[in-house]
Design a protein around this motif. Sequence first.
Motif, PDB file in Angstrom:
ATOM      1  N   ILE A  30      71.603  15.189  20.881  1.00 60.81           N
ATOM      2  CA  ILE A  30      71.209  16.597  20.923  1.00 60.81           C
ATOM      3  C   ILE A  30      72.367  17.472  21.384  1.00 60.81           C
ATOM      4  O   ILE A  30      72.621  18.528  20.822  1.00 60.81           O
ATOM      5  CB  ILE A  30      69.975  16.768  21.839  1.00 60.81           C
ATOM      6  N   ARG A  31      73.103  17.000  22.386  1.00 56.44           N
ATOM      7  CA  ARG A  31      74.246  17.792  22.845  1.00 56.44           C
ATOM      8  C   ARG A  31      75.321  17.882  21.775  1.00 56.44           C
ATOM      9  O   ARG A  31      76.033  18.876  21.675  1.00 56.44           O
ATOM     10  CB  ARG A  31      74.828  17.182  24.117  1.00 56.44           C
ATOM     11  N   GLY A  32      75.446  16.819  20.965  1.00 60.04           N
ATOM     12  CA  GLY A  32      76.426  16.828  19.885  1.00 60.04           C
ATOM     13  C   GLY A  32      76.035  17.809  18.791  1.00 60.04           C
ATOM     14  O   GLY A  32      76.873  18.505  18.232  1.00 60.04           O
ATOM     15  N   GLU A  33      74.729  17.872  18.526  1.00 56.41           N
ATOM     16  CA  GLU A  33      74.266  18.742  17.456  1.00 56.41           C
ATOM     17  C   GLU A  33      74.189  20.194  17.900  1.00 56.41           C
ATOM     18  O   GLU A  33      74.332  21.106  17.112  1.00 56.41           O
ATOM     19  CB  GLU A  33      72.882  18.277  16.968  1.00 56.41           C
ATOM     20  N   HIS A  34      73.922  20.390  19.184  1.00 55.82           N
ATOM     21  CA  HIS A  34      73.784  21.747  19.710  1.00 55.82           C
ATOM     22  C   HIS A  34      74.652  21.898  20.957  1.00 55.82           C
ATOM     23  O   HIS A  34      74.137  21.819  22.073  1.00 55.82           O
ATOM     24  CB  HIS A  34      72.333  22.053  20.067  1.00 55.82           C
ATOM     25  N   PRO A  35      75.937  22.080  20.749  1.00 51.98           N
ATOM     26  CA  PRO A  35      76.847  22.108  21.910  1.00 51.98           C
ATOM     27  C   PRO A  35      76.453  23.167  22.939  1.00 51.98           C
ATOM     28  O   PRO A  35      76.603  22.956  24.130  1.00 51.98           O
ATOM     29  CB  PRO A  35      78.202  22.435  21.282  1.00 51.98           C
ATOM     30  N   LYS A  36      75.959  24.296  22.464  1.00 54.52           N
ATOM     31  CA  LYS A  36      75.638  25.371  23.413  1.00 54.52           C
ATOM     32  C   LYS A  36      74.229  25.247  23.951  1.00 54.52           C
ATOM     33  O   LYS A  36      73.972  25.485  25.126  1.00 54.52           O
ATOM     34  CB  LYS A  36      75.788  26.733  22.719  1.00 54.52           C
ATOM     35  N   GLY A  72      72.227  22.499  23.792  1.00 54.41           N
ATOM     36  CA  GLY A  72      71.773  21.137  24.058  1.00 54.41           C
ATOM     37  C   GLY A  72      71.054  20.989  25.388  1.00 54.41           C
ATOM     38  O   GLY A  72      69.967  20.429  25.469  1.00 54.41           O
ATOM     39  N   GLY A  73      71.667  21.519  26.441  1.00 53.78           N
ATOM     40  CA  GLY A  73      71.067  21.381  27.774  1.00 53.78           C
ATOM     41  C   GLY A  73      69.709  22.034  27.836  1.00 53.78           C
ATOM     42  O   GLY A  73      68.770  21.493  28.408  1.00 53.78           O
ATOM     43  N   LEU A  74      69.609  23.200  27.202  1.00 49.63           N
ATOM     44  CA  LEU A  74      68.348  23.934  27.208  1.00 49.63           C
ATOM     45  C   LEU A  74      67.283  23.164  26.432  1.00 49.63           C
ATOM     46  O   LEU A  74      66.144  23.020  26.883  1.00 49.63           O
ATOM     47  CB  LEU A  74      68.577  25.308  26.577  1.00 49.63           C
ATOM     48  N   ILE A  75      67.682  22.670  25.263  1.00 54.12           N
ATOM     49  CA  ILE A  75      66.733  21.921  24.439  1.00 54.12           C
ATOM     50  C   ILE A  75      66.221  20.708  25.211  1.00 54.12           C
ATOM     51  O   ILE A  75      65.023  20.414  25.236  1.00 54.12           O
ATOM     52  CB  ILE A  75      67.400  21.474  23.114  1.00 54.12           C
ATOM     53  N   LEU A  76      67.138  20.012  25.886  1.00 53.95           N
ATOM     54  CA  LEU A  76      66.743  18.827  26.644  1.00 53.95           C
ATOM     55  C   LEU A  76      65.808  19.202  27.795  1.00 53.95           C
ATOM     56  O   LEU A  76      64.881  18.481  28.123  1.00 53.95           O
ATOM     57  CB  LEU A  76      67.978  18.109  27.177  1.00 53.95           C
ATOM     58  N   ALA A  77      66.081  20.354  28.397  1.00 53.17           N
ATOM     59  CA  ALA A  77      65.257  20.778  29.530  1.00 53.17           C
ATOM     60  C   ALA A  77      63.854  21.145  29.070  1.00 53.17           C
ATOM     61  O   ALA A  77      62.876  20.937  29.776  1.00 53.17           O
ATOM     62  CB  ALA A  77      65.918  21.958  30.234  1.00 53.17           C
ATOM     63  N   LEU A  78      63.759  21.689  27.853  1.00 51.68           N
ATOM     64  CA  LEU A  78      62.468  22.176  27.376  1.00 51.68           C
ATOM     65  C   LEU A  78      61.676  21.117  26.621  1.00 51.68           C
ATOM     66  O   LEU A  78      60.475  21.221  26.492  1.00 51.68           O
ATOM     67  CB  LEU A  78      62.670  23.388  26.462  1.00 51.68           C
ATOM     68  N   SER A  79      62.375  20.120  26.105  1.00 55.13           N
ATOM     69  CA  SER A  79      61.680  19.130  25.297  1.00 55.13           C
ATOM     70  C   SER A  79      61.458  17.858  26.108  1.00 55.13           C
ATOM     71  O   SER A  79      62.055  17.655  27.157  1.00 55.13           O
ATOM     72  CB  SER A  79      62.468  18.822  24.018  1.00 55.13           C
ATOM     73  N   ASP A  80      60.626  17.036  25.563  1.00 54.91           N
ATOM     74  CA  ASP A  80      60.254  15.809  26.261  1.00 54.91           C
ATOM     75  C   ASP A  80      60.839  14.618  25.507  1.00 54.91           C
ATOM     76  O   ASP A  80      61.182  14.723  24.347  1.00 54.91           O
ATOM     77  CB  ASP A  80      58.720  15.708  26.273  1.00 54.91           C
TER      78      ASP A  80
END
Length: 126
Positions: free
Chosen positions: A83-89, A91-99
């Motif tokens: 996810i961090r590779g696909e969304h460098p900016k 990624g952290g947010l996506i990980l925080a919001l998703s399970d």
Amino acid sequence: MTLELGPDDKRMKLRYAGSCRLCGRAHGAGAEAIYERARKAIRCVECDKTAVEAPPVEVVGGEAGASARREYERRRDAREQRIRGEHPKLGGLILALSDDPQSTKAWERGAVGEELMAKRTSTTSR
Ligand SMILES: [Zn+2]
């Protein structure tokens, strides 16, 4: 385990055509694939997903819960890396919001189950 995403493995657009070391499928230059720098080989993104989703082939003995725990962590890290590779900016947010996906969670439950089982066994055998 030979399929782990090493620190040198990189998802990228290929500069040269090549074929996947796992399934042998040919990829033209410009196609997206995982480049394994250590092996100087490529594998398809699909194969990479399969490698991450597939259950472990070997069941190792040793510390109870360790294998499932390791698998859970491996999956969680691989997903985070992806996810961090696909969304460098974001990624952290996506990980925080998703399970974690169900398949990954199942491994965490497995690890906890194995640990509980080990605790119970060692208590009764004492
Ligand atoms: Zn492949």
